[in-house]
Motif scaffolding. Structure first.
Motif, PDB file in Angstrom:
ATOM      1  N   PRO A 135       0.827  -1.209   0.000  1.00  8.81           N
ATOM      2  CA  PRO A 135       0.000   0.000   0.000  1.00  8.81           C
ATOM      3  C   PRO A 135       0.862   1.260   0.000  1.00  8.81           C
ATOM      4  CG  PRO A 135       0.126  -0.898   2.210  1.00  8.81           C
ATOM      5  CD  PRO A 135       0.855  -1.877   1.322  1.00  8.81           C
ATOM      6  N   VAL A 136       0.334   2.320  -0.560  1.00 11.65           N
ATOM      7  CA  VAL A 136       1.048   3.594  -0.640  1.00 11.65           C
ATOM      8  C   VAL A 136       0.539   4.497   0.474  1.00 11.65           C
ATOM      9  CG1 VAL A 136       1.504   5.611  -2.066  1.00 11.65           C
ATOM     10  CG2 VAL A 136       1.343   3.353  -3.126  1.00 11.65           C
ATOM     11  N   ALA A 137       1.421   4.890   1.362  1.00  7.03           N
ATOM     12  CA  ALA A 137       1.034   5.766   2.465  1.00  7.03           C
ATOM     13  C   ALA A 137       0.695   7.159   1.932  1.00  7.03           C
ATOM     14  CB  ALA A 137       2.172   5.861   3.482  1.00  7.03           C
ATOM     15  N   PRO A 138      -0.251   7.858   2.534  1.00  6.17           N
ATOM     16  CA  PRO A 138      -0.599   9.207   2.073  1.00  6.17           C
ATOM     17  C   PRO A 138       0.601  10.145   2.013  1.00  6.17           C
ATOM     18  CG  PRO A 138      -2.254   8.415   3.599  1.00  6.17           C
ATOM     19  CD  PRO A 138      -1.146   7.400   3.615  1.00  6.17           C
ATOM     20  N   GLU A 139       1.509  10.016   2.982  1.00 11.08           N
ATOM     21  CA  GLU A 139       2.681  10.902   2.945  1.00 11.08           C
ATOM     22  C   GLU A 139       3.601  10.574   1.773  1.00 11.08           C
ATOM     23  OE1 GLU A 139       3.371   7.828   6.319  1.00 11.08           O
ATOM     24  OE2 GLU A 139       1.714   9.015   5.482  1.00 11.08           O
ATOM     25  N   THR A 140       3.609   9.307   1.330  1.00 13.85           N
ATOM     26  CA  THR A 140       4.396   8.933   0.155  1.00 13.85           C
ATOM     27  C   THR A 140       3.791   9.529  -1.101  1.00 13.85           C
ATOM     28  OG1 THR A 140       5.080   6.861   1.191  1.00 13.85           O
ATOM     29  CG2 THR A 140       5.264   6.991  -1.199  1.00 13.85           C
ATOM     30  N   ALA A 141       2.463   9.482  -1.217  1.00 13.11           N
ATOM     31  CA  ALA A 141       1.780  10.072  -2.365  1.00 13.11           C
ATOM     32  C   ALA A 141       1.990  11.579  -2.405  1.00 13.11           C
ATOM     33  CB  ALA A 141       0.294   9.734  -2.322  1.00 13.11           C
ATOM     34  N   ASP A 142       1.920  12.205  -1.225  1.00 12.93           N
ATOM     35  CA  ASP A 142       2.148  13.650  -1.139  1.00 12.93           C
ATOM     36  C   ASP A 142       3.564  13.994  -1.585  1.00 12.93           C
ATOM     37  OD1 ASP A 142       1.413  16.425   0.217  1.00 12.93           O
ATOM     38  OD2 ASP A 142       3.397  15.834   0.965  1.00 12.93           O
ATOM     39  N   ALA A 143       4.544  13.227  -1.133  1.00 10.16           N
ATOM     40  CA  ALA A 143       5.942  13.483  -1.504  1.00 10.16           C
ATOM     41  C   ALA A 143       6.157  13.300  -2.999  1.00 10.16           C
ATOM     42  CB  ALA A 143       6.866  12.563  -0.720  1.00 10.16           C
ATOM     43  N   LEU A 144       5.476  12.317  -3.595  1.00 12.61           N
ATOM     44  CA  LEU A 144       5.612  12.091  -5.026  1.00 12.61           C
ATOM     45  C   LEU A 144       5.079  13.282  -5.815  1.00 12.61           C
ATOM     46  CD1 LEU A 144       6.334  10.290  -7.409  1.00 12.61           C
ATOM     47  CD2 LEU A 144       4.130   9.152  -7.131  1.00 12.61           C
ATOM     48  N   CYS A 145       3.946  13.820  -5.400  1.00  9.24           N
ATOM     49  CA  CYS A 145       3.415  15.019  -6.053  1.00  9.24           C
ATOM     50  C   CYS A 145       4.409  16.178  -5.954  1.00  9.24           C
ATOM     51  CB  CYS A 145       2.083  15.417  -5.424  1.00  9.24           C
ATOM     52  SG  CYS A 145       0.717  14.293  -5.738  1.00  9.24           S
ATOM     53  N   ARG A 146       4.995  16.335  -4.770  1.00  2.00           N
ATOM     54  CA  ARG A 146       5.949  17.425  -4.573  1.00  2.00           C
ATOM     55  C   ARG A 146       7.171  17.250  -5.464  1.00  2.00           C
ATOM     56  NH1 ARG A 146       9.856  16.892  -1.255  1.00  2.00           N
ATOM     57  NH2 ARG A 146       8.722  15.434   0.088  1.00  2.00           N
ATOM     58  N   ARG A 147       7.678  16.015  -5.581  1.00  2.79           N
ATOM     59  CA  ARG A 147       8.848  15.783  -6.428  1.00  2.79           C
ATOM     60  C   ARG A 147       8.528  16.044  -7.897  1.00  2.79           C
ATOM     61  NH1 ARG A 147       9.893  10.127  -3.328  1.00  2.79           N
ATOM     62  NH2 ARG A 147      10.971  10.960  -1.489  1.00  2.79           N
ATOM     63  N   ALA A 148       7.347  15.605  -8.332  1.00  4.06           N
ATOM     64  CA  ALA A 148       6.952  15.848  -9.720  1.00  4.06           C
ATOM     65  C   ALA A 148       6.835  17.344  -9.994  1.00  4.06           C
ATOM     66  CB  ALA A 148       5.635  15.144 -10.025  1.00  4.06           C
ATOM     67  N   LEU A 149       6.276  18.089  -9.035  1.00  3.53           N
ATOM     68  CA  LEU A 149       6.165  19.534  -9.196  1.00  3.53           C
ATOM     69  C   LEU A 149       7.540  20.178  -9.223  1.00  3.53           C
ATOM     70  CD1 LEU A 149       4.387  22.054  -9.350  1.00  3.53           C
ATOM     71  CD2 LEU A 149       4.474  22.158  -6.855  1.00  3.53           C
ATOM     72  N   ASP A 150       8.454  19.714  -8.373  1.00  2.00           N
ATOM     73  CA  ASP A 150       9.806  20.263  -8.345  1.00  2.00           C
ATOM     74  C   ASP A 150      10.481  20.147  -9.721  1.00  2.00           C
ATOM     75  OD1 ASP A 150       9.587  20.909  -5.675  1.00  2.00           O
ATOM     76  OD2 ASP A 150      10.724  19.176  -4.952  1.00  2.00           O
ATOM     77  N   VAL A 151      10.308  18.998 -10.363  1.00  2.00           N
ATOM     78  CA  VAL A 151      10.930  18.792 -11.676  1.00  2.00           C
ATOM     79  C   VAL A 151      10.287  19.703 -12.711  1.00  2.00           C
ATOM     80  CG1 VAL A 151      11.332  17.108 -13.527  1.00  2.00           C
ATOM     81  CG2 VAL A 151      11.684  16.459 -11.136  1.00  2.00           C
ATOM     82  N   LEU A 152       8.972  19.886 -12.648  1.00  2.00           N
ATOM     83  CA  LEU A 152       8.309  20.800 -13.584  1.00  2.00           C
ATOM     84  C   LEU A 152       8.816  22.225 -13.387  1.00  2.00           C
ATOM     85  CD1 LEU A 152       6.140  21.095 -15.779  1.00  2.00           C
ATOM     86  CD2 LEU A 152       4.497  21.583 -13.960  1.00  2.00           C
ATOM     87  N   VAL A 153       8.960  22.641 -12.139  1.00  2.00           N
ATOM     88  CA  VAL A 153       9.501  23.976 -11.865  1.00  2.00           C
ATOM     89  C   VAL A 153      10.937  24.080 -12.385  1.00  2.00           C
ATOM     90  CG1 VAL A 153      10.174  25.585 -10.032  1.00  2.00           C
ATOM     91  CG2 VAL A 153       7.966  24.406  -9.913  1.00  2.00           C
ATOM     92  N   ASP A 154      11.734  23.019 -12.192  1.00  2.00           N
ATOM     93  CA  ASP A 154      13.094  23.016 -12.727  1.00  2.00           C
ATOM     94  C   ASP A 154      13.089  23.190 -14.242  1.00  2.00           C
ATOM     95  OD1 ASP A 154      14.126  22.644 -10.211  1.00  2.00           O
ATOM     96  OD2 ASP A 154      14.551  20.505 -10.461  1.00  2.00           O
ATOM     97  N   LEU A 155      12.172  22.506 -14.915  1.00  2.00           N
ATOM     98  CA  LEU A 155      12.080  22.640 -16.365  1.00  2.00           C
ATOM     99  C   LEU A 155      11.752  24.077 -16.751  1.00  2.00           C
ATOM    100  CD1 LEU A 155      11.970  21.375 -19.223  1.00  2.00           C
ATOM    101  CD2 LEU A 155       9.537  20.936 -18.797  1.00  2.00           C
ATOM    102  N   HIS A 156      10.804  24.669 -16.060  1.00  2.00           N
ATOM    103  CA  HIS A 156      10.407  26.044 -16.369  1.00  2.00           C
ATOM    104  C   HIS A 156      11.481  27.057 -15.996  1.00  2.00           C
ATOM    105  CE1 HIS A 156       5.830  24.893 -16.250  1.00  2.00           C
ATOM    106  NE2 HIS A 156       6.495  24.334 -17.257  1.00  2.00           N
TER     107      HIS A 156
END
Length: 380
Positions: A135-156
């Motif tokens: 199972p995926v813990a809510p904090e793991t899902a939250d961290a994944l969203c944050r990492r994905a956003l970080d990479v998008l910001v890096d791209l921009h």
């Protein structure tokens, strides 16, 4: 060369046996590569635009081959050379690009142009998390969203003017306006008998488009199934650069939001889900927009966020209509496209509902400033 099975890989990357209509001359690709025998060819079925194949090599790393689909294609779409050049130019300044092998513009080799890159090892999320990650813990899902956003910001944050090949992609101000008119034209070019009257939606988009919120490199298809994740679910790579260009960063977020199905969406929209964004701990679309604005120092009005949401859904509907057109006119026999004839009218209704809510004052605020527009001078 061995015959592949249809069993999905444990990393969530379901490369399967080739569809007959998508097969190509493997020996010709071997000669072009000059890297020795190809021992197996599998096909990734997740995408509905360009065709993507896994080449297992007798020696060296596995390779990925990308080529256009068969049938009528929108002008300027499926440009393999462009997709290859963008990644080659971006690799030195953005560390999430697969090593590029080369581009072949000689259509006599396999009947179309193509390019090849090395495979990035890791997990690609599809509709749900792979079994071994549950199972995926809510904090793991939250961290994944944050990492994905970080990479998008890096791209921009990439300095496009410092990379001539990327700077050449820019057509100057007016990106939002060009997108509205361009996708409206593409819908007209792909109409079938079932296509509804989108004029109220396209008219609203034309009348309510905000100014460009900056000039950055945008991916234009940024979502979890285009990210390769490492062992700790960190982002190891970004795939599918077909639509990348220089334009407005908020329009990149607009495209991401169209695929971001959340837990409280209606039952029909849940059928569209291609990534595990309903998992507890995953952000909502509004939270994604708010956190992006927080990271980049931008502000976003409720009306503008509705525009970005509607445009993202409209653009997705046009993409679906273009693929449906190929299926309806017999240019492809891929039965997975048959459902798209029902997808388009649903997206039409969803766009119309959001427009109605905005005009009645019931739109969402995305957690942003209700009376302020995008700040083009701040952030990435």
């Amino acid at each position: 060369m061995s015959t592949p099975t249809d069993a999905p890989a444990p990393d969530g990357n379901p490369a399967k046996a080739l569809r007959e209509e998508d097969a190509f001359d493997t020996a010709a690709v071997e000669r072009w590569l000059g890297r020795g025998p190809i021992t197996e060819v599998r096909q990734f079925r997740g995408g509905a635009s360009n065709l993507t194949y896994l080449l297992r090599m007798a020696e060296g790393p596995d390779l990925i081959l990308r080529r256009p689909p068969v049938g009528r294609k929108a002008k300027g779409a499926h440009d393999m050379g462009r997709e290859h050049r963008i990644q080659a130019a971006l690799a030195p300044v953005f560390p999430y690009i697969a090593p590029q092998v080369g581009h072949c513009d000689d259509e006599s080799v396999i009947g179309s142009e193509f390019y090849v890159m090395e495979r990035l090892e890791g997990t690609i999320l599809r509709q749900d998390f792979p079994e071994q990650l549950r199972p995926v813990a809510p904090e793991t899902a939250d961290a994944l969203c944050r990492r994905a956003l970080d990479v998008l910001v890096d791209l921009h944050s990439v300095d496009v003017d410092a990379v001539p090949e990327l700077a050449a992609l820019s057509r100057g101000e007016g990106y939002v306006a060009r997108q509205v008119s361009g996708w409206t034209r593409r819908l007209a070019d792909a109409r079938t008998e079932e296509t509804g009257d989108w004029s109220d939606v396209t008219g609203w988009l034309d009348a309510h488009q905000p100014p460009d919120a900056g000039r950055v490199l945008i991916h234009n298809d940024y979502r979890f199934d285009n990210l390769v994740l490492g062992p700790d679910l960190e982002v190891a790579g970004v795939l599918d650069w077909e639509l990348a260009t220089v334009g407005c960063p908020m329009m990149d977020l607009s495209c991401t939001s169209a695929y971001w199905v959340q837990a409280d969406d209606d039952e029909l929209f849940q059928l569209f889900r291609r990534q595990p964004t309903t998992t507890p701990g995953m952000w909502t679309r509004e939270e994604l927009a708010r956190r992006y604005c927080e990271r980049t120092g931008r502000t976003l009005s409720a009306r503008d966020w509705t525009f970005y949401e509607v445009f993202g859904l409209f653009r997705l509907a046009v993409i679906a209509q273009q693929i449906w057109y190929r299926y309806a006119t017999g240019q492809t026999t891929n039965e997975s496209y048959a459902v798209l004839g029902q997808v388009v009218p649903y997206l039409e209704a969803r766009c119309r509902r959001l427009v109605g809510e905005a005009d009645s004052g019931a739109g969402s605020d995305a957690g942003a400033e209700p009376d302020s527009g995008p700040d083009a001078g701040a952030g990435a």
